[in-house]
Design an enzyme around this catalytic site. Structure first.
Site, short mmCIF file in Angstrom:
data_model
loop_
_atom_site.label_atom_id
_atom_site.label_comp_id
_atom_site.label_asym_id
_atom_site.label_seq_id
_atom_site.Cartn_x
_atom_site.Cartn_y
_atom_site.Cartn_z
N ARG A 1 27.75 31.29 39.68
CA ARG A 1 27.62 30.53 38.43
C ARG A 1 26.84 29.22 38.66
NH1 ARG A 1 29.57 34.69 36.98
NH2 ARG A 1 31.16 35.02 35.38
N SER B 1 34.35 32.76 29.99
CA SER B 1 35.19 32.06 30.97
C SER B 1 35.01 30.55 30.81
CB SER B 1 34.78 32.42 32.39
OG SER B 1 34.87 33.80 32.59
N GLU C 1 33.58 25.53 33.56
CA GLU C 1 32.32 26.25 33.73
C GLU C 1 31.35 26.00 32.57
OE1 GLU C 1 29.70 29.55 33.49
OE2 GLU C 1 31.67 30.29 32.92
N1 EPU Z 1 44.06 37.76 35.73
C1 EPU Z 1 45.34 37.48 35.33
N2 EPU Z 1 45.55 37.02 34.06
C2 EPU Z 1 44.55 36.85 33.20
C3 EPU Z 1 43.24 37.13 33.60
C4 EPU Z 1 43.01 37.59 34.88
O1 EPU Z 1 46.29 37.62 36.09
O2 EPU Z 1 44.82 36.44 32.06
C5 EPU Z 1 43.83 38.28 37.09
C6 EPU Z 1 44.06 39.77 37.20
O3 EPU Z 1 44.80 40.00 38.37
C7 EPU Z 1 42.68 40.36 37.39
C8 EPU Z 1 41.92 39.23 38.03
O4 EPU Z 1 42.52 38.04 37.48
O5 EPU Z 1 42.72 41.47 38.23
C9 EPU Z 1 40.46 39.24 37.70
O6 EPU Z 1 40.30 39.29 36.27
P1 EPU Z 1 38.95 39.83 35.59
O7 EPU Z 1 38.56 41.14 36.21
O8 EPU Z 1 39.10 39.76 34.13
O9 EPU Z 1 37.85 38.83 36.11
P2 EPU Z 1 37.83 37.23 36.20
O10 EPU Z 1 37.75 36.87 37.64
O11 EPU Z 1 38.95 36.66 35.41
C10 EPU Z 1 35.23 37.06 36.22
C11 EPU Z 1 34.14 36.36 35.47
C12 EPU Z 1 33.91 37.01 34.11
C13 EPU Z 1 33.49 38.44 34.36
C14 EPU Z 1 34.62 39.14 35.16
C15 EPU Z 1 34.26 40.54 35.56
C16 EPU Z 1 34.22 34.05 36.22
C17 EPU Z 1 34.53 32.64 35.88
N3 EPU Z 1 34.48 34.96 35.28
O12 EPU Z 1 36.44 36.89 35.48
O13 EPU Z 1 32.82 36.33 33.48
O14 EPU Z 1 33.25 39.13 33.14
O15 EPU Z 1 34.87 38.42 36.39
O16 EPU Z 1 33.33 40.51 36.60
O17 EPU Z 1 33.75 34.32 37.34
C18 EPU Z 1 32.14 34.67 31.90
O18 EPU Z 1 31.60 34.08 32.84
O19 EPU Z 1 32.10 34.23 30.73
C19 EPU Z 1 32.89 35.90 32.17
C20 EPU Z 1 33.58 36.52 31.22
#
Ligand code: EPU
Length: 333
Positions: free
Chosen positions: A160, A233, A329
């Site tokens: 990012r 995010s 972010e």
């Molecule tokens: N999780 C929770 N609770 C929640 C959300 C997530 O416990 O409410 C935990 C879960 O264990 C899940 C893990 O977090 O397995 C990862 O969640 P997710 O796969 O939704 O990915 P993220 O790390 O929360 C990142 C990016 C997203 C992108 C997804 C998929 C960042 C800041 N965000 O989210 O990007 O779509 O991975 O690759 O790195 C964005 O930047 O706007 C965005 C949506």
């Protein structure tokens, strides 16, 4: 060019915040942009408005980047160079590439915003970042009005992050971006667990099937900004020292994490926020999304200040409970 006065920016930011631009102009071409910066250099650039939180009105001249067009050039037997102008909608561009059977961007389906902003924060999702296919960009230097080319290595892409968020912040206007995409022998990336379970044809999925799987995953977790204001995010996933991580893991054996290096571990901010009890909470019209705690939402008429206050409250709570600093972010204006 038509300079408008006192324009509500509500339709121009995906959070749906009603802030006012004192003056507003649309740039439809490179020459429009050159003309604008010849008489005003202290401008506020507006593109897809998908990564900003407006906490106040804008006194500078707001310039809406509306440059459109896509061109394709052969690179070699297996690759094409596809160039999109800054104002092309990101998702429409991805879908167009897939329709031409150009591979590399399919995992980035349904990300809001426009092409010109995509390199600034090296947009990424589901195991892919634009740095993986980014070839070059052209940007107008505001001080001189001259166009410059930046290659991949000039952009210092990180998670990012890029040079345009750091040392070159505010100095350039990205006008077009070129990606090096595959014509055949596509290097697909379906390692992300949720993609596997969405795919019907698991053996040899097409670009379209991968894109559809990504769209289904995003739609199941992330709010549609057309229905509920949001900026994706709101925080970055924090990267912490492995020693600190081990301590946390003792206390929370199920803590999700990704190893970044021998000494660093990335923790999903969504998990931290959920553990802190904020998931699905609503304070007036400002809230934390019920399905993905990393996303702050505007249910209708929240002000940018209200959303920002909620973000600060979340940061303080996470710091108290986990001793982790959550970094915002989105651009808070
Ligand atoms: N999780 C929770 N609770 C929640 C959300 C997530 O416990 O409410 C935990 C879960 O264990 C899940 C893990 O977090 O397995 C990862 O969640 P997710 O796969 O939704 O990915 P993220 O790390 O929360 C990142 C990016 C997203 C992108 C997804 C998929 C960042 C800041 N965000 O989210 O990007 O779509 O991975 O690759 O790195 C964005 O930047 O706007 C965005 C949506």
């Amino acid at each position: 060019m038509n300079i408008l006065e006192n324009i509500s920016l509500k339709p121009y930011n995906t959070f749906g915040i009603d802030a006012t631009a004192k003056s507003f102009v649309t740039a439809n071409s490179l020459s429009d942009l050159q003309e604008i910066i010849s008489f005003e250099k202290d401008i506020f650039l507006l593109s897809g408005g998908s990564n900003m939180l407006l906490t106040k009105g804008i006194d500078k001249l707001v310039v809406l980047l509306n440059l459109k067009g896509i061109t394709v050039e052969e690179f070699d037997n297996n690759h094409v160079l596809v160039t999109a102008e800054a104002g092309e909608n990101w998702h429409d561009f991805v879908i167009w590439c897939i329709s031409q059977n150009y591979g590399g961007l399919e995992n980035l389906s349904l990300i809001p915003g426009n092409v010109g902003s995509s390199p600034i924060q090296n947009i990424g999702a589901y195991g892919v970042e634009i740095k993986d296919t980014f070839y070059q960009l052209e940007a107008l230097e505001i001080a001189t009005g001259k166009s410059h080319v930046f290659y991949n290595s000039d952009c210092n892409f990180g998670y990012r992050n890029s040079v345009f968020k750091n040392e070159l912040k505010g100095l350039f206007i990205i006008t077009k971006v070129t990606f090096k995409l595959t014509k055949k022998n596509h290097q697909i990336n379906i390692s992300y667990g949720a993609i596997q379970s969405e795919l019907t044809n698991k053996e040899n999925p097409s670009l379209k099937e991968i894109s559809n799987a990504i769209i289904a995953i995003r739609e199941s977790k992330l709010p549609d900004p057309k229905k509920i204001g949001n900026s994706g995010s709101f925080f970055k996933n924090p990267v912490i020292d492995v020693v600190e991580f081990k301590k946390l893991q003792k206390k929370y054996p199920d803590i999700p994490h990704y190893i970044v290096s021998e000494s660093e571990v990335k923790i999903p901010a969504g998990w931290l926020i959920e553990q802190s009890g904020f998931k699905g909470k609503r304070f007036g019209d400002a809230g934390v999304h019920e399905k993905q705690a990393l996303v702050l939402v505007n249910y209708n008429n929240a002000t940018g200040q209200e959303i920002y206050k909620l973000a600060q409250q979340i940061q303080q709570t996470i710091l108290q409970i986990f001793s982790i600093d959550l970094e915002i972010e989105v651009n808070v204006i």
